[in-house]
Enzyme design. Structure first.
Site, short mmCIF file in Angstrom:
data_model
loop_
_atom_site.label_atom_id
_atom_site.label_comp_id
_atom_site.label_asym_id
_atom_site.label_seq_id
_atom_site.Cartn_x
_atom_site.Cartn_y
_atom_site.Cartn_z
N GLY A 1 10.23 -9.86 66.01
CA GLY A 1 8.87 -9.31 65.94
C GLY A 1 8.16 -9.63 64.64
O GLY A 1 8.59 -10.47 63.86
N VAL B 1 6.81 -24.28 61.17
CA VAL B 1 5.36 -24.13 60.98
C VAL B 1 5.13 -23.57 59.57
O VAL B 1 5.80 -22.62 59.16
CB VAL B 1 4.76 -23.19 62.05
CG1 VAL B 1 3.27 -22.97 61.80
CG2 VAL B 1 4.99 -23.78 63.44
N LEU C 1 5.19 -11.02 64.45
CA LEU C 1 5.04 -12.43 64.82
C LEU C 1 4.00 -13.15 63.99
O LEU C 1 3.00 -12.57 63.56
CB LEU C 1 4.66 -12.53 66.31
CG LEU C 1 5.63 -11.83 67.26
CD1 LEU C 1 5.12 -11.96 68.70
CD2 LEU C 1 7.03 -12.40 67.14
N HIS C 2 4.25 -14.42 63.77
CA HIS C 2 3.31 -15.31 63.08
C HIS C 2 3.23 -16.61 63.87
O HIS C 2 3.87 -16.76 64.92
CB HIS C 2 3.73 -15.53 61.63
CG HIS C 2 5.17 -15.96 61.48
ND1 HIS C 2 5.64 -17.15 61.96
CD2 HIS C 2 6.24 -15.33 60.93
CE1 HIS C 2 6.92 -17.25 61.70
NE2 HIS C 2 7.32 -16.16 61.09
N ARG D 1 9.15 -12.27 56.44
CA ARG D 1 9.48 -11.68 55.14
C ARG D 1 8.49 -12.07 54.04
O ARG D 1 8.53 -11.49 52.95
CB ARG D 1 10.90 -12.08 54.72
CG ARG D 1 11.98 -11.38 55.55
CD ARG D 1 13.38 -11.62 55.00
NE ARG D 1 14.36 -10.73 55.60
CZ ARG D 1 15.22 -11.10 56.55
NH1 ARG D 1 15.21 -12.34 57.03
NH2 ARG D 1 16.08 -10.23 57.04
N ASP E 1 15.30 -21.74 60.75
CA ASP E 1 16.67 -21.24 60.57
C ASP E 1 17.62 -22.30 61.13
O ASP E 1 18.24 -22.11 62.18
CB ASP E 1 16.83 -19.91 61.31
CG ASP E 1 15.86 -18.87 60.79
OD1 ASP E 1 16.20 -18.20 59.80
OD2 ASP E 1 14.75 -18.74 61.35
N GLY F 1 4.52 -19.40 63.50
CA GLY F 1 5.83 -20.05 63.76
C GLY F 1 6.41 -19.57 65.08
O GLY F 1 6.80 -20.37 65.94
N HIS F 2 6.46 -18.24 65.24
CA HIS F 2 6.96 -17.69 66.50
C HIS F 2 6.10 -18.16 67.68
O HIS F 2 6.62 -18.51 68.74
CB HIS F 2 6.89 -16.16 66.49
CG HIS F 2 7.73 -15.49 65.44
ND1 HIS F 2 7.18 -14.83 64.37
CD2 HIS F 2 9.07 -15.35 65.32
CE1 HIS F 2 8.14 -14.31 63.64
NE2 HIS F 2 9.31 -14.61 64.19
P1 AMP Z 1 12.89 -14.14 63.52
O1 AMP Z 1 11.87 -13.25 64.13
O2 AMP Z 1 12.71 -14.35 62.06
O3 AMP Z 1 14.30 -13.79 63.93
O4 AMP Z 1 12.63 -15.58 64.14
C1 AMP Z 1 12.61 -15.79 65.53
C2 AMP Z 1 12.58 -17.26 65.81
O5 AMP Z 1 11.39 -17.83 65.24
C3 AMP Z 1 13.76 -18.02 65.20
O6 AMP Z 1 14.21 -19.00 66.13
C4 AMP Z 1 13.16 -18.64 63.97
O7 AMP Z 1 13.82 -19.81 63.55
C5 AMP Z 1 11.76 -18.95 64.46
N1 AMP Z 1 10.85 -19.11 63.32
C6 AMP Z 1 10.67 -18.25 62.29
N2 AMP Z 1 9.80 -18.76 61.38
C7 AMP Z 1 9.43 -19.96 61.86
C8 AMP Z 1 8.55 -21.01 61.39
N3 AMP Z 1 7.89 -20.89 60.23
N4 AMP Z 1 8.41 -22.11 62.13
C9 AMP Z 1 9.09 -22.26 63.31
N5 AMP Z 1 9.94 -21.33 63.80
C10 AMP Z 1 10.10 -20.19 63.10
#
Ligand code: AMP
Length: 285
Positions: free
Chosen positions: A33, A178, A35-36, A189, A152, A38-39
């Site tokens: 969650g 992204v 979300l940005h 974060r 990641d 990237g997500h």
């Molecule tokens: P998280 O919510 O941080 O667990 O991330 C969920 C998914 O989004 C994971 O597969 C991350 O690698 C991906 N993710 C997080 N930040 C980015 C980003 N800047 N660009 C692309 N994918 C991302």
């Protein structure tokens, strides 16, 4: 479009079964969650790859060690839902920890080797938490394809390994990082950073850009490149470097001499003030 929010694992399973019975495919984007973009890029990829897009939002307690930011991890479900409506999500799976980990939960998934290095060396219990929750989500949601971010990179490699080893039969799709306009990799974060730390955080992407330049100049010695990267990281007072490493892109084995035509990750983890950030680049020498 109607976006459904499903909280119960049993209801989620029944929904997925009905989608599969109708001959449609399911794309899953697991997230924590807040979300940005990237997500959301992963969500749009899921829309492309499958008929039905399911996004899970679950701040998974087992991947946080005591003293890490589980309690303070940012959460905003209302905003997340709005963003997902706008990005054609069909279902948000939004369970409570107690519905995922029952009182007598005793099982964990452990992928060896690749989980002990780099992120796993600093966060020894982290990947076991990740592989366990992703297996649980795979079993409940039964996706045809799951989309993860290269942000990641080690996590993505661990999940690919686990998916093959446990014969999940799910296609794992890795999507590029992204970034903000100035280069900082997007991360939930980043909200922890003060204004000056936000500036300082650019040392991660800048050091990676410097490495990419040196690689274009065909410098094949990782030690020399890492020394250049360190200079950039140490140019700001708030930085506390955890690691910079060059690894083979599949095995995640560390390399010192880069070989023509081979693919590598350059990985960096660094604290800026109290916030631990990671970044990476996939390069072909
Ligand atoms: P998280 O919510 O941080 O667990 O991330 C969920 C998914 O989004 C994971 O597969 C991350 O690698 C991906 N993710 C997080 N930040 C980015 C980003 N800047 N660009 C692309 N994918 C991302």
């Amino acid at each position: 479009m109607n976006l459904r929010v499903i909280k119960s694992p049993a209801e989620m399973r029944a929904y997925s079964d009905s989608i599969r019975a109708a001959g449609k495919t399911i794309g899953l984007v697991p997230t924590m969650g807040y979300l940005h973009e990237g997500h959301l890029s992963l969500v749009r990829k899921a829309n492309e790859l499958a008929d039905i897009t399911i996004v899970s939002i679950f701040v998974n307690p087992t991947q946080f060690a005591p003293g890490e930011d589980l309690d303070s991890y940012p959460r905003d479900f209302v905003r997340d839902r709005e963003l997902l409506v706008r990005n054609n999500t069909d279902v948000i799976f939004y369970p409570e920890p107690k519905d995922i980990y029952g009182k007598n939960h005793k099982t964990a998934i452990n992928t060896k080797g690749i989980t002990n290095i780099l992120e796993g060396s600093t966060r020894p219990t982290h990947f076991q938490g990740v592989t366990t929750i992703v297996s649980i989500l795979f079993n409940i949601i039964k996706p045809h394809v799951a989309i993860f971010g290269q942000k990641d990179a080690q996590q993505a490699a661990v999940i690919k390994r686990m998916t093959q080893d446990l014969h999940f039969g799910i296609d794992i799709n890795i999507h590029p990082i992204v970034r903000e306009i100035d280069g900082l990799a997007m991360s939930s974060r980043n909200i922890y950073l003060s204004k000056s730390e936000r500036e300082d955080a650019l040392v991660l992407s800048k050091s990676i850009q410097r490495a990419e330049e040196l690689i274009r100049e065909k410098i094949n010695d990782a030690v020399t490149i890492i020394a250049e990267m360190r200079k950039i990281v140490h140019s700001v007072k708030s930085s506390d470097l955890d690691y910079i490493s060059f690894v083979e892109s599949d095995s995640f084995e560390k390399v010192n001499n880069l070989v023509e035509g081979r693919e590598y990750y350059i990985l960096i983890a660094c604290r800026i003030g109290k916030t631990r950030l990671i970044d990476n680049s996939l390069i072909t020498f």
